[in-house]
Design a protein around this motif. Sequence first.
Motif: not given
Length: 345
Positions: A280-288, A172-177, A308-312
């Motif tokens: 950037l702040v990325m949120l993952a997990g059930g409550s994200a 996901l980070i590699s898709n950033l500018p 964070a959507n790991p399937f992006e």
Amino acid sequence: MLGLDISSSSVKLVELGRTKSGLLLLENCAIVPLERGWITDGNIEKFDEVAEALRRLIKKSGSKTKNVAMALPPSAVITKKIVLPGGLTDQELEMQVETEANQYIPFPLDEVSLDFCIVGPSATSTGDVEVLIAASRREKVQDIQGLAEAAGLKPVIVDVESYASRLATSRLISNLPNQGVGSIVALFEVGALTTSMQVIRNDEVLYDRDQAFGGTQLTQMIVRQYGFSTEEAESKKRSGDLPDDYESIVLQPFIDSLVQEIGRALQFFFTSTTHNKVDLVMLAGGSAALQGLTAAVTKQTTFECVVANPFEGMEISENVRMKKLAREAPSYLTSCGLALRRFMQ
């Protein structure tokens, strides 16, 4: 190969493939909740019940794949980077690693599962290489191997949860500018009982920290407010089937507390290092994916915040229910990172 993530609140499975054009393809994924106390602090307390949940998970996912990558929590693994002379044979390297490992591992080596990999040339001494050692008590490894085997799977990789989630995040980070080069990203994984933070720059961890705060707090608040049993509260939380005043009376105070925890963790990072901002702040997990959470984090911290959507950027197979995936995607970060190991040499 499947990626299988076993946490204190659920078991999650991801299977990835590639399309003819070489794009990553999400072939199957599924989540099955676990009851409280079946797994505590990474220890499997109810082996048969968890194994049965795994069998249900495999059936639910529809996958026929047997090879599986799993992970242990960071607390169960000792990792250490050491510098060794370059040009050693595999056998010499192995002997050197065992000698070095003795200094860092507080258990006899015959009670330990040990592995290592060459990270690259040493930054400080020419001609030497940096080697990462990872070790865990053998019984910890055997426990999760045993679970996989009880569910009819063949464990081929045991990773570390934080490394797996970092692998999924690096995509996901590699898709950033500028492909994310030099970007400082604070990844927060909000689990059931713990929120873990990793601050990452160029695939390296600048800082990490765990806080005892998670989605279970929201479940407990629902129980207190409406008198449901814990199981009912958990299931209604997942389905969204809650009274009209839920958002204002229960959800908003929980989001406020979570945002405070995230702000506090970032302050710890700033006071412990020379950094004073993140990109950037990325949120993952059930409550994200809770509604309003990313906006609240940005307001509190002034930093951009995304889920964070790991399937992006992946193709999604027709086996996968898109509506459900949109809600659950951030929960799959670790299992997706484990599934990605299939494509690594």
